[in-house]
Write a protein that holds these residues in place. Structure first.
Motif, mmCIF file in Angstrom:
data_model
loop_
_atom_site.group_PDB
_atom_site.id
_atom_site.type_symbol
_atom_site.label_atom_id
_atom_site.label_comp_id
_atom_site.label_asym_id
_atom_site.label_seq_id
_atom_site.Cartn_x
_atom_site.Cartn_y
_atom_site.Cartn_z
ATOM 1 N N GLU A 71 31.715 56.456 -3.234
ATOM 2 C CA GLU A 71 30.796 57.544 -2.869
ATOM 3 C C GLU A 71 30.724 57.711 -1.354
ATOM 4 N N ILE A 72 30.695 56.609 -0.627
ATOM 5 C CA ILE A 72 30.680 56.664 0.835
ATOM 6 C C ILE A 72 31.928 57.399 1.322
ATOM 7 N N CYS A 73 33.071 57.052 0.765
ATOM 8 C CA CYS A 73 34.326 57.704 1.152
ATOM 9 C C CYS A 73 34.291 59.192 0.841
ATOM 10 N N GLU A 74 33.815 59.544 -0.335
ATOM 11 C CA GLU A 74 33.781 60.947 -0.734
ATOM 12 C C GLU A 74 32.826 61.755 0.130
ATOM 13 N N ARG A 75 31.713 61.159 0.541
ATOM 14 C CA ARG A 75 30.733 61.870 1.376
ATOM 15 C C ARG A 75 31.221 62.065 2.800
ATOM 16 N N THR A 76 32.096 61.190 3.271
ATOM 17 C CA THR A 76 32.466 61.233 4.685
ATOM 18 C C THR A 76 33.918 61.594 4.948
ATOM 19 N N GLU A 77 34.743 61.741 3.926
ATOM 20 C CA GLU A 77 36.185 61.874 4.170
ATOM 21 C C GLU A 77 36.603 63.174 4.831
ATOM 22 N N ASP A 78 35.931 64.270 4.585
ATOM 23 C CA ASP A 78 36.395 65.552 5.105
ATOM 24 C C ASP A 78 36.125 65.759 6.593
ATOM 25 N N ASP A 79 35.032 65.218 7.082
ATOM 26 C CA ASP A 79 34.627 65.552 8.439
ATOM 27 C C ASP A 79 34.674 64.375 9.417
ATOM 28 N N THR A 80 35.332 63.303 9.044
ATOM 29 C CA THR A 80 35.349 62.147 9.938
ATOM 30 C C THR A 80 36.743 61.547 10.038
ATOM 31 N N GLY A 81 36.913 60.743 11.074
ATOM 32 C CA GLY A 81 38.151 59.997 11.239
ATOM 33 C C GLY A 81 38.023 58.619 10.617
ATOM 34 N N TYR A 82 39.056 57.827 10.814
ATOM 35 C CA TYR A 82 39.069 56.488 10.214
ATOM 36 C C TYR A 82 38.002 55.575 10.807
ATOM 37 N N ALA A 83 37.713 55.715 12.096
ATOM 38 C CA ALA A 83 36.692 54.868 12.714
ATOM 39 C C ALA A 83 35.313 55.163 12.130
ATOM 40 N N GLU A 84 35.010 56.433 11.938
ATOM 41 C CA GLU A 84 33.718 56.812 11.371
ATOM 42 C C GLU A 84 33.599 56.331 9.920
ATOM 43 N N MET A 85 34.691 56.485 9.178
ATOM 44 C CA MET A 85 34.708 56.009 7.792
ATOM 45 C C MET A 85 34.550 54.486 7.773
ATOM 46 N N GLY A 86 35.283 53.816 8.669
ATOM 47 C CA GLY A 86 35.189 52.359 8.757
ATOM 48 C C GLY A 86 33.789 51.893 9.086
ATOM 49 N N LEU A 87 33.088 52.639 9.921
ATOM 50 C CA LEU A 87 31.712 52.270 10.267
ATOM 51 C C LEU A 87 30.831 52.299 9.018
ATOM 52 N N LYS A 88 31.006 53.317 8.203
ATOM 53 C CA LYS A 88 30.227 53.396 6.948
ATOM 54 C C LYS A 88 30.559 52.208 6.043
ATOM 55 N N TRP A 89 31.857 51.859 5.966
ATOM 56 C CA TRP A 89 32.253 50.699 5.144
ATOM 57 C C TRP A 89 31.594 49.429 5.660
ATOM 58 N N PHE A 90 31.757 49.159 6.948
ATOM 59 C CA PHE A 90 31.257 47.899 7.490
ATOM 60 C C PHE A 90 29.735 47.820 7.495
ATOM 61 N N GLU A 91 29.065 48.946 7.618
ATOM 62 C CA GLU A 91 27.608 48.932 7.481
ATOM 63 C C GLU A 91 27.228 48.581 6.043
ATOM 64 N N TYR A 92 27.972 49.130 5.081
ATOM 65 C CA TYR A 92 27.711 48.802 3.677
ATOM 66 C C TYR A 92 27.990 47.324 3.421
ATOM 67 N N PHE A 93 29.098 46.825 3.950
ATOM 68 C CA PHE A 93 29.426 45.406 3.777
ATOM 69 C C PHE A 93 28.322 44.533 4.357
#
Length: 187
Positions: A71-93
């Motif tokens: 869900e995090i990936c789907e919410r952020t994939e269109d308007d962000t780069g890999y660093a922004e996506m990674g930030l969401k992942w690592f915050e979740y982790f």
């Protein structure tokens, strides 16, 4: 979809939390349903009302976290780069440190690691920028570049937890994002 009764949710959360706490202490195979019952302060019957056995409990717990990351990936994939996506992942982790530490740490579950890897491989497969050399010739799931990058992501997350999360999520996201962009740019 009907709302789940609050008492049921509280029991399920207590059971899941108990399993995670126990897995942080010992191997999954050494944990009994009675151990989970005692740790969660619920009866074994209550556990059986929600789960077939400890394997079903673990599977549902893993699927819940994989689904949340998806869900995090789907919410952020269109308007962000890999660093922004990674930030969401690592915050979740970081928010779910006990779970990821238990399952990716030294007492972790190989079953979870495989599911975690499959998730990242699937996300990378969906990424249109990985359409480089030879991809058209390779059947789905046999792309070497995707396997390499997925394994790298999982390996970095494992390293992060095994070393006590030595860098903040922002730094991890920046570094992983830069590595992904650099490697995906050459494909």
């Amino acid at each position: 979809m009907p709302k789940t009764d609050r008492r049921i949710r509280k029991s399920q959360e207590a059971i899941k939390k108990a399993l995670i706490e126990l897995m942080a202490e010992r191997e999954f195979d050494q944990i009994t349903l009675q151990d989970i019952s005692d740790q969660a302060d619920v009866s074994r019957r209550t556990i059986y009302l929600h789960y077939m056995d400890k394997f079903d409990l673990l599977d549902k717990l893993i699927e819940e976290h994989i689904s949340n990351i998806r869900e995090i990936c789907e919410r952020t994939e269109d308007d962000t780069g890999y660093a922004e996506m990674g930030l969401k992942w690592f915050e979740y982790f970081r928010e779910h440190t006990l779970f990821f530490s238990a399952l990716l740490g030294s007492k972790g579950s190989p079953f979870f690691r495989q599911r975690f890897l499959e998730f990242f491989l699937g996300e990378l497969e969906k990424d249109n920028s990985i359409s480089g050399k030879g991809k058209a010739e390779q059947p789905k799931g046999l792309n070497v570049e995707i396997q390499f990058l997925g394994s790298a992501i999982v390996g970095v997350v494992e390293w992060w937890f095994r070393n006590g999360r030595p860098l903040p999520p922002e730094v991890m996201a920046q570094r992983v994002g830069a590595l992904l962009e650099r490697n995906l740019g050459t494909l």
